[in-house]
Scaffold this motif. Structure first.
Motif, PDB file in Angstrom:
ATOM      1  N   MET A 282       0.833  -1.205   0.000  1.00  0.00           N
ATOM      2  CA  MET A 282       0.000   0.000   0.000  1.00  0.00           C
ATOM      3  C   MET A 282       0.872   1.262   0.000  1.00  0.00           C
ATOM      4  N   VAL A 283       1.896   1.268   0.848  1.00  0.00           N
ATOM      5  CA  VAL A 283       2.794   2.421   0.905  1.00  0.00           C
ATOM      6  C   VAL A 283       3.552   2.575  -0.410  1.00  0.00           C
ATOM      7  N   LEU A 284       3.985   1.452  -0.999  1.00  0.00           N
ATOM      8  CA  LEU A 284       4.757   1.496  -2.242  1.00  0.00           C
ATOM      9  C   LEU A 284       3.951   2.119  -3.385  1.00  0.00           C
ATOM     10  N   VAL A 285       2.712   1.674  -3.586  1.00  0.00           N
ATOM     11  CA  VAL A 285       1.935   2.204  -4.717  1.00  0.00           C
ATOM     12  C   VAL A 285       1.508   3.649  -4.458  1.00  0.00           C
ATOM     13  N   THR A 286       1.353   4.017  -3.182  1.00  0.00           N
ATOM     14  CA  THR A 286       1.038   5.418  -2.875  1.00  0.00           C
ATOM     15  C   THR A 286       2.246   6.307  -3.162  1.00  0.00           C
ATOM     16  N   TRP A 287       3.420   5.848  -2.765  1.00  0.00           N
ATOM     17  CA  TRP A 287       4.669   6.578  -3.058  1.00  0.00           C
ATOM     18  C   TRP A 287       4.869   6.685  -4.566  1.00  0.00           C
ATOM     19  N   GLN A 288       4.593   5.614  -5.272  1.00  0.00           N
ATOM     20  CA  GLN A 288       4.704   5.626  -6.731  1.00  0.00           C
ATOM     21  C   GLN A 288       3.756   6.652  -7.329  1.00  0.00           C
ATOM     22  N   ALA A 289       2.523   6.718  -6.831  1.00  0.00           N
ATOM     23  CA  ALA A 289       1.549   7.673  -7.349  1.00  0.00           C
ATOM     24  C   ALA A 289       1.962   9.115  -7.062  1.00  0.00           C
ATOM     25  N   LEU A 290       2.454   9.366  -5.860  1.00  0.00           N
ATOM     26  CA  LEU A 290       2.853  10.731  -5.492  1.00  0.00           C
ATOM     27  C   LEU A 290       4.009  11.221  -6.353  1.00  0.00           C
ATOM     28  N   ARG A 291       4.768  10.295  -6.945  1.00  0.00           N
ATOM     29  CA  ARG A 291       5.846  10.669  -7.863  1.00  0.00           C
ATOM     30  C   ARG A 291       5.324  10.831  -9.291  1.00  0.00           C
ATOM     31  N   GLY A 292       3.981  10.773  -9.454  1.00  0.00           N
ATOM     32  CA  GLY A 292       3.386  10.978 -10.766  1.00  0.00           C
ATOM     33  C   GLY A 292       3.556   9.805 -11.710  1.00  0.00           C
ATOM     34  N   GLN A 293       3.776   8.619 -11.168  1.00  0.00           N
ATOM     35  CA  GLN A 293       4.116   7.457 -11.990  1.00  0.00           C
ATOM     36  C   GLN A 293       2.928   6.498 -12.071  1.00  0.00           C
ATOM     37  N   PRO A 294       2.528   6.069 -13.263  1.00  0.00           N
ATOM     38  CA  PRO A 294       1.409   5.135 -13.397  1.00  0.00           C
ATOM     39  C   PRO A 294       1.759   3.752 -12.856  1.00  0.00           C
ATOM     40  N   LEU A 295       0.743   3.060 -12.375  1.00  0.00           N
ATOM     41  CA  LEU A 295       0.946   1.736 -11.786  1.00  0.00           C
ATOM     42  C   LEU A 295       1.596   0.765 -12.760  1.00  0.00           C
ATOM     43  N   LEU A 296       1.169   0.781 -14.008  1.00  0.00           N
ATOM     44  CA  LEU A 296       1.617  -0.209 -14.988  1.00  0.00           C
ATOM     45  C   LEU A 296       2.912   0.177 -15.692  1.00  0.00           C
ATOM     46  N   ASN A 297       3.494   1.299 -15.301  1.00  0.00           N
ATOM     47  CA  ASN A 297       4.753   1.721 -15.919  1.00  0.00           C
ATOM     48  C   ASN A 297       5.742   2.178 -14.845  1.00  0.00           C
ATOM     49  N   PRO A 298       6.143   1.249 -13.951  1.00  0.00           N
ATOM     50  CA  PRO A 298       7.042   1.628 -12.861  1.00  0.00           C
ATOM     51  C   PRO A 298       8.457   1.874 -13.363  1.00  0.00           C
ATOM     52  N   ASP A 299       9.172   2.768 -12.680  1.00  0.00           N
ATOM     53  CA  ASP A 299      10.563   2.990 -13.037  1.00  0.00           C
ATOM     54  C   ASP A 299      11.438   1.982 -12.291  1.00  0.00           C
ATOM     55  N   LEU A 300      12.747   2.072 -12.505  1.00  0.00           N
ATOM     56  CA  LEU A 300      13.677   1.121 -11.914  1.00  0.00           C
ATOM     57  C   LEU A 300      13.638   1.171 -10.392  1.00  0.00           C
ATOM     58  N   LEU A 301      13.539   2.371  -9.827  1.00  0.00           N
ATOM     59  CA  LEU A 301      13.530   2.509  -8.369  1.00  0.00           C
ATOM     60  C   LEU A 301      12.319   1.804  -7.763  1.00  0.00           C
ATOM     61  N   THR A 302      11.160   1.973  -8.377  1.00  0.00           N
ATOM     62  CA  THR A 302       9.946   1.310  -7.884  1.00  0.00           C
ATOM     63  C   THR A 302      10.087  -0.203  -7.965  1.00  0.00           C
ATOM     64  N   LEU A 303      10.653  -0.689  -9.068  1.00  0.00           N
ATOM     65  CA  LEU A 303      10.842  -2.134  -9.235  1.00  0.00           C
ATOM     66  C   LEU A 303      11.811  -2.689  -8.189  1.00  0.00           C
ATOM     67  N   VAL A 304      12.866  -1.936  -7.909  1.00  0.00           N
ATOM     68  CA  VAL A 304      13.856  -2.390  -6.921  1.00  0.00           C
ATOM     69  C   VAL A 304      13.218  -2.462  -5.532  1.00  0.00           C
ATOM     70  N   VAL A 305      12.492  -1.420  -5.159  1.00  0.00           N
ATOM     71  CA  VAL A 305      11.859  -1.410  -3.836  1.00  0.00           C
ATOM     72  C   VAL A 305      10.801  -2.508  -3.744  1.00  0.00           C
ATOM     73  N   GLY A 306      10.014  -2.681  -4.805  1.00  0.00           N
ATOM     74  CA  GLY A 306       9.008  -3.738  -4.804  1.00  0.00           C
ATOM     75  C   GLY A 306       9.627  -5.122  -4.714  1.00  0.00           C
ATOM     76  N   SER A 307      10.727  -5.328  -5.436  1.00  0.00           N
ATOM     77  CA  SER A 307      11.418  -6.618  -5.377  1.00  0.00           C
ATOM     78  C   SER A 307      11.995  -6.865  -3.994  1.00  0.00           C
ATOM     79  N   ALA A 308      12.546  -5.827  -3.370  1.00  0.00           N
ATOM     80  CA  ALA A 308      13.089  -5.966  -2.018  1.00  0.00           C
ATOM     81  C   ALA A 308      11.987  -6.330  -1.030  1.00  0.00           C
ATOM     82  N   LEU A 309      10.818  -5.738  -1.216  1.00  0.00           N
ATOM     83  CA  LEU A 309       9.685  -6.042  -0.349  1.00  0.00           C
ATOM     84  C   LEU A 309       9.280  -7.513  -0.487  1.00  0.00           C
ATOM     85  N   LEU A 310       9.218  -7.999  -1.720  1.00  0.00           N
ATOM     86  CA  LEU A 310       8.842  -9.387  -1.966  1.00  0.00           C
ATOM     87  C   LEU A 310       9.892 -10.364  -1.422  1.00  0.00           C
ATOM     88  N   ILE A 311      11.157 -10.098  -1.728  1.00  0.00           N
ATOM     89  CA  ILE A 311      12.226 -10.990  -1.274  1.00  0.00           C
ATOM     90  C   ILE A 311      12.312 -11.000   0.247  1.00  0.00           C
TER      91      ILE A 311
END
Length: 327
Positions: A282-311
């Protein structure tokens, strides 16, 4: 598992006959039951409306909001009708939470459908005196709903249930839902374009927005409407408010597993990891949105943080596996 714990767990799986469920719900609280029926009707009306009404509002089918709100509110009300009867402390306050939630969300459902009939936006709409009044009423009732939900969170945290896994799944789900509700308040402030227009003395039709970086109404995911070109605060809000279903469901799944090595300590640990991971999402997608970034087009930083969360969740889950397993 103790006998009292078994009986409480059995309450989760009891008679799934729809008529029996409605009778139990009606006996517990009529207002909340009526709300679930109203939101179910709103879902059906919304689906029919999308089939026969060609009007488009803010880039989406006119009845799409009624449909998705109907589905979401039905799930929310059903979850409350399952959770609140488990509370034995402060029965009057429990009934207050049920009655207040039901009454407020019945009113919200009616307002959403009324605006859909008119073919105009419900949220943030101040284009006419009537629209501004309706949005003002909804703004006040949403604030009241948050306070009532906070009261519900307090009740579930003070309630002691024999089954700790079930108890903590309800507590954590309710708490994350409360935080998810609070995210909605982030959408009500005027964005830069609206603020500039207001400061210039110009009239605006909408005050507040879901989308970050542009006005609402651009390209979006079908039915959901989440922006596919910019950030969208509705995503984190959606994930948050449905924690009340997801986290208790995780608790129920863990309770249904009968492996002898899966003890209460492991169940509680996995439940906590699941709840923390869900909150992190929830925090990750909210942070992504506040950076003006669409859900389906994440940048590298979002992918790294999301992967770290999953791992991190996977590693934590393995760490709490019992070291020895009985045959």
């Amino acid at each position: 598992m103790t006998q009292s714990s078994k009986s409480l767990t059995a309450k989760v799986y009891q008679d799934s006959n729809l008529l029996a469920i409605l009778k139990r719900s009606w006996a517990f609280n009529r207002m909340l039951t009526i709300f679930v029926l109203v939101s179910t009707a709103m879902t059906i009306i919304g689906i029919l409306g999308m089939m026969i009404d060609p009007r488009i509002v803010l880039g989406m089918p006119n009845w799409a909001k009624s449909t998705k709100f109907g589905i979401s509110l039905t799930l929310y009300g059903a979850a409350l009708l399952w959770m609140l009867p488990l509370l034995s402390i402060r029965p009057r306050l429990t009934q207050l939470v049920a009655n207040g939630t039901g009454a407020i969300l019945i009113l919200e459902s009616i307002l959403i459908m009324f605006q859909a009939l008119r073919g105009v936006p419900m949220h943030f709409n101040v284009s006419t005196p009537l629209d501004a009044t309706l949005w003002g009423v909804m703004s006040v009732t949403i604030g009241m709903l948050w306070l009532i939900t906070a009261l519900g969170v307090g009740l579930v945290f003070f309630q002691k249930l024999p089954n700790r896994v079930l108890s903590w799944s309800i507590r954590l789900g309710f708490l994350i839902t409360l935080i998810g509700f609070a995210e909605g308040f982030m959408m009500t402030s005027p964005n830069r374009t609206q603020l500039a227009a207001l400061e210039a003395g110009q009239k605006v039709d909408l005050i507040g927005a879901h989308t970050i970086g542009r006005s609402d109404g651009g390209p979006g995911i079908p039915l959901l409407g989440w922006s596919t070109t910019h950030g969208d605060l509705r995503i984190g809000h959606f994930i948050g408010i449905h924690a009340m279903q997801v986290i208790p469901l995780l608790g129920v799944v863990l309770l249904r597993r009968r492996e002898p090595w899966l003890n209460e300590r492991t169940r509680l640990a996995w439940l906590s990891i699941g709840a923390a991971s869900y909150f992190g999402l929830m925090v990750l997608v909210t942070w992504q949105a506040l950076r003006g970034q669409p859900l389906l087009n994440p940048d590298l930083l979002t992918l790294v943080v999301g992967s770290a969360l999953l791992i991190g969740a996977i590693i934590a889950g393995f760490l709490f596996l019992p070291r020895t397993r009985p045959r």
